[in-house]
Enzyme design. Sequence first.
Site, PDB file in Angstrom:
ATOM      1  N   GLY A   1      -3.421 -22.322   9.537  1.00 10.88           N
ATOM      2  CA  GLY A   1      -2.042 -21.940   9.208  1.00 10.88           C
ATOM      3  C   GLY A   1      -1.194 -23.060   8.660  1.00 10.88           C
TER       4      GLY A   1
ATOM      5  N   LYS B   1      -8.808 -15.953   4.782  1.00 13.54           N
ATOM      6  CA  LYS B   1      -9.956 -16.815   5.093  1.00 13.54           C
ATOM      7  C   LYS B   1     -11.298 -16.111   4.945  1.00 13.54           C
ATOM      8  CE  LYS B   1      -7.380 -16.207   8.466  1.00 13.54           C
ATOM      9  NZ  LYS B   1      -6.535 -16.226   9.645  1.00 13.54           N
TER      10      LYS B   1
ATOM     11  N   LYS C   1     -13.168 -20.182   8.866  1.00 14.22           N
ATOM     12  CA  LYS C   1     -12.392 -21.395   8.585  1.00 14.22           C
ATOM     13  C   LYS C   1     -13.319 -22.616   8.525  1.00 14.22           C
ATOM     14  CE  LYS C   1      -8.287 -19.530  10.875  1.00 14.22           C
ATOM     15  NZ  LYS C   1      -7.610 -19.395  12.169  1.00 14.22           N
TER      16      LYS C   1
ATOM     17  N   GLU D   1      -4.604  -9.062  18.172  1.00  7.93           N
ATOM     18  CA  GLU D   1      -4.492  -7.723  17.598  1.00  7.93           C
ATOM     19  C   GLU D   1      -5.102  -6.699  18.549  1.00  7.93           C
ATOM     20  OE1 GLU D   1      -5.862  -7.611  13.594  1.00  7.93           O
ATOM     21  OE2 GLU D   1      -4.936  -9.554  13.189  1.00  7.93           O
TER      22      GLU D   1
ATOM     23  N   LYS E   1       0.834  -1.216   0.000  1.00  3.92           N
ATOM     24  CA  LYS E   1       0.000   0.000   0.000  1.00  3.92           C
ATOM     25  C   LYS E   1       0.858   1.251   0.000  1.00  3.92           C
ATOM     26  CE  LYS E   1      -3.207  -0.533   3.275  1.00  3.92           C
ATOM     27  NZ  LYS E   1      -4.463  -0.621   4.001  1.00  3.92           N
TER      28      LYS E   1
ATOM     29  N   GLU F   1      -4.653 -23.631   1.303  1.00  2.75           N
ATOM     30  CA  GLU F   1      -4.288 -24.360   2.531  1.00  2.75           C
ATOM     31  C   GLU F   1      -4.094 -23.410   3.715  1.00  2.75           C
ATOM     32  OE1 GLU F   1      -3.474 -28.090   2.969  1.00  2.75           O
ATOM     33  OE2 GLU F   1      -4.113 -27.105   4.786  1.00  2.75           O
TER      34      GLU F   1
ATOM     35  N   GLY G   1       1.872 -10.492  21.133  1.00  5.75           N
ATOM     36  CA  GLY G   1       1.627 -10.395  19.681  1.00  5.75           C
ATOM     37  C   GLY G   1       0.695 -11.477  19.164  1.00  5.75           C
TER      38      GLY G   1
HETATM   39  N1  NAP Z   1      -0.673 -13.828  10.251  1.00  6.46           N
HETATM   40  C1  NAP Z   1      -0.912 -15.111  10.162  1.00  6.46           C
HETATM   41  O1  NAP Z   1      -0.289 -15.918  10.847  1.00  6.46           O
HETATM   42  C2  NAP Z   1      -1.951 -15.622   9.193  1.00  6.46           C
HETATM   43  C3  NAP Z   1      -2.165 -17.012   9.111  1.00  6.46           C
HETATM   44  C4  NAP Z   1      -3.070 -17.495   8.170  1.00  6.46           C
HETATM   45  C5  NAP Z   1      -3.765 -16.626   7.361  1.00  6.46           C
HETATM   46  N2  NAP Z   1      -3.570 -15.265   7.497  1.00  6.46           N
HETATM   47  C6  NAP Z   1      -4.318 -14.372   6.591  1.00  6.46           C
HETATM   48  O2  NAP Z   1      -3.386 -13.848   5.647  1.00  6.46           O
HETATM   49  C7  NAP Z   1      -3.740 -12.521   5.299  1.00  6.46           C
HETATM   50  C8  NAP Z   1      -2.557 -11.596   5.614  1.00  6.46           C
HETATM   51  O3  NAP Z   1      -2.295 -11.668   6.999  1.00  6.46           O
HETATM   52  P1  NAP Z   1      -1.037 -10.938   7.649  1.00  6.46           P
HETATM   53  O4  NAP Z   1      -0.981 -11.399   9.060  1.00  6.46           O
HETATM   54  O5  NAP Z   1       0.149 -11.086   6.780  1.00  6.46           O
HETATM   55  O6  NAP Z   1      -1.546  -9.437   7.641  1.00  6.46           O
HETATM   56  P2  NAP Z   1      -0.669  -8.126   7.872  1.00  6.46           P
HETATM   57  O7  NAP Z   1       0.578  -8.464   8.584  1.00  6.46           O
HETATM   58  O8  NAP Z   1      -1.594  -7.110   8.403  1.00  6.46           O
HETATM   59  O9  NAP Z   1      -0.260  -7.733   6.380  1.00  6.46           O
HETATM   60  C9  NAP Z   1      -1.173  -7.375   5.398  1.00  6.46           C
HETATM   61  C10 NAP Z   1      -0.406  -6.771   4.273  1.00  6.46           C
HETATM   62  O10 NAP Z   1      -1.279  -6.475   3.208  1.00  6.46           O
HETATM   63  C11 NAP Z   1      -1.077  -5.132   2.815  1.00  6.46           C
HETATM   64  N3  NAP Z   1      -2.327  -4.637   2.256  1.00  6.46           N
HETATM   65  C12 NAP Z   1      -3.517  -4.504   2.879  1.00  6.46           C
HETATM   66  N4  NAP Z   1      -4.424  -4.030   2.011  1.00  6.46           N
HETATM   67  C13 NAP Z   1      -3.793  -3.870   0.843  1.00  6.46           C
HETATM   68  C14 NAP Z   1      -4.180  -3.394  -0.405  1.00  6.46           C
HETATM   69  N5  NAP Z   1      -5.408  -2.983  -0.639  1.00  6.46           N
HETATM   70  N6  NAP Z   1      -3.251  -3.358  -1.395  1.00  6.46           N
HETATM   71  C15 NAP Z   1      -2.002  -3.756  -1.159  1.00  6.46           C
HETATM   72  N7  NAP Z   1      -1.559  -4.211   0.000  1.00  6.46           N
HETATM   73  C16 NAP Z   1      -2.455  -4.263   1.003  1.00  6.46           C
HETATM   74  C17 NAP Z   1      -0.655  -4.422   4.071  1.00  6.46           C
HETATM   75  O11 NAP Z   1      -0.024  -3.216   3.772  1.00  6.46           O
HETATM   76  P3  NAP Z   1       0.100  -2.053   4.907  1.00  6.46           P
HETATM   77  O12 NAP Z   1       0.979  -2.621   5.979  1.00  6.46           O
HETATM   78  O13 NAP Z   1       0.727  -0.944   4.163  1.00  6.46           O
HETATM   79  O14 NAP Z   1      -1.294  -1.779   5.373  1.00  6.46           O
HETATM   80  C18 NAP Z   1       0.282  -5.466   4.663  1.00  6.46           C
HETATM   81  O15 NAP Z   1       1.521  -5.469   4.008  1.00  6.46           O
HETATM   82  C19 NAP Z   1      -4.988 -12.172   6.104  1.00  6.46           C
HETATM   83  O16 NAP Z   1      -6.107 -12.351   5.283  1.00  6.46           O
HETATM   84  C20 NAP Z   1      -4.961 -13.170   7.258  1.00  6.46           C
HETATM   85  O17 NAP Z   1      -6.244 -13.488   7.713  1.00  6.46           O
HETATM   86  C21 NAP Z   1      -2.681 -14.757   8.392  1.00  6.46           C
END
Ligand code: NAP
Length: 408
Positions: free
Chosen positions: A135, A106, A206, A191, A45, A130, A188
Amino acid sequence: MSSIRVAILGFGTVGEGVYKTIYSHQDKLSKALGKRVEVAAILIKNKNKYKNRGIDNRVLVTDDYEEILKLEKLDVVVEAIVGQEPALTYLQKAIQKGCHIITANKEMFAVHGSKLQDLAMKRGVGVGFEATVAGGVPVIQTLQQLLNINRIKKIEGILNGTSNYILSEMRTNHLSFSEALQAAQEKGYAEADPTNDVEGYDAFYKLMILSEIAFGGKPEWANVPREGITTITEEQIKGAEKLGLRFKLIASIQIVAGEIVGSVRPTLVTESHPLFNIEGVENSVSIEGDIVGRLTLQGPGAGMLPTASAVIEDLIHVVRANHHSLTQFSLKEGVGLVEDADEEGNQNWLMIHPGEAQLTSVPVSVVTETDHHIYLKADEPTITTLRKRNHQASFFEVLGEFQLKKSV
Ligand SMILES: NC(=O)c1ccc[n+]([C@@H]2O[C@H](COP(=O)([O-])OP(=O)(O)OC[C@H]3O[C@@H](n4cnc5c(N)ncnc54)[C@H](OP(=O)(O)O)[C@@H]3O)[C@@H](O)[C@H]2O)c1
């Protein structure tokens, strides 16, 4: 050696983990695919935020998705952003361009998964998801494998690590819900706005994805009871422990009398149940198949590398054209229909602090009764009626073998 070119949408926990793993495991990937895997582009972003994040300067880093779509050769789009839009639109465009897609999102996939799957099938590309459930735990691959021959009877899981951590902390360290939530936030694991996790939405999304794979469809969302853990008290946790029970946020889905029936709610689990010992941020999924019986998977449900592991496994599958199919069995064909053991759909419930319990003229079978508890069998609609009639009591489903001792 030619290469597989990948775009990563989002460079947060998941996106960065996928980027790092592609390079740390390049040799293994090249061996598995016969081609190098190269990150061609990353969508973010705010470009300034990503200046010192170790991204190779040959990678296109952009905040404009159209630039990624214009890349001449692109094989796979990995989506790791948050929420339904623009994720859905981005993935639809990727499919139209002829790319395989992989998502960790998800919420988006629970709502739009079958639409994306249909589109991908028409375009002849693969869909990997997956990472959307549990996860790093390979539950989707396992289900796909089992479904070659088994019919799934029931799936029960601890699908949200944050809630499980909070419940574990409340029990082991005698904390209130808000103290345990604060501890989760400090580590951590939760959130700043924990609603999605502690109110059961995350587990619900899920569960809907699992339902579609296992049963070829989802229940009406409005008919799925979804409760979080915010009302569970320290006192209730202590009381449960005295009875040999633990509170877990259980997501469950099964077929009862030809209908897909699911729930997400705090549930009491006995020691005989495989989810009893799942503690902290771990996830676990227990699957009952008609041939295999019950098998239980356990592991890290979130985190940078476990989630990247799931995404990279998907990468290998989609590139090898072993495309995931969301619906192997269709309810309409009757293939997925296996009755639950109790054909009337009765479950075991513990009624706590029943007072002057009003149990008449509803189909309830009382198993044991003490001053403070009634252990009973009833179906879901009956429990709804009983809840309305018995305001002072709490009702929790009990999973596993349980005997309510008269002395407690
Ligand atoms: N974290 C986990 O362990 C985990 C596990 C399984 C699934 N997930 C899923 O995976 C996805 C990502 O999770 P995450 O933990 O990696 O989230 P995160 O750390 O909040 O990262 C999200 C990323 O997406 C970017 N972003 C958001 N909206 C965007 C847009 N419109 N255009 C371009 N970039 C955009 C954000 O940019 P900015 O930082 O600039 O806002 C950030 O880099 C989520 O849907 C989550 O439910 C996460």
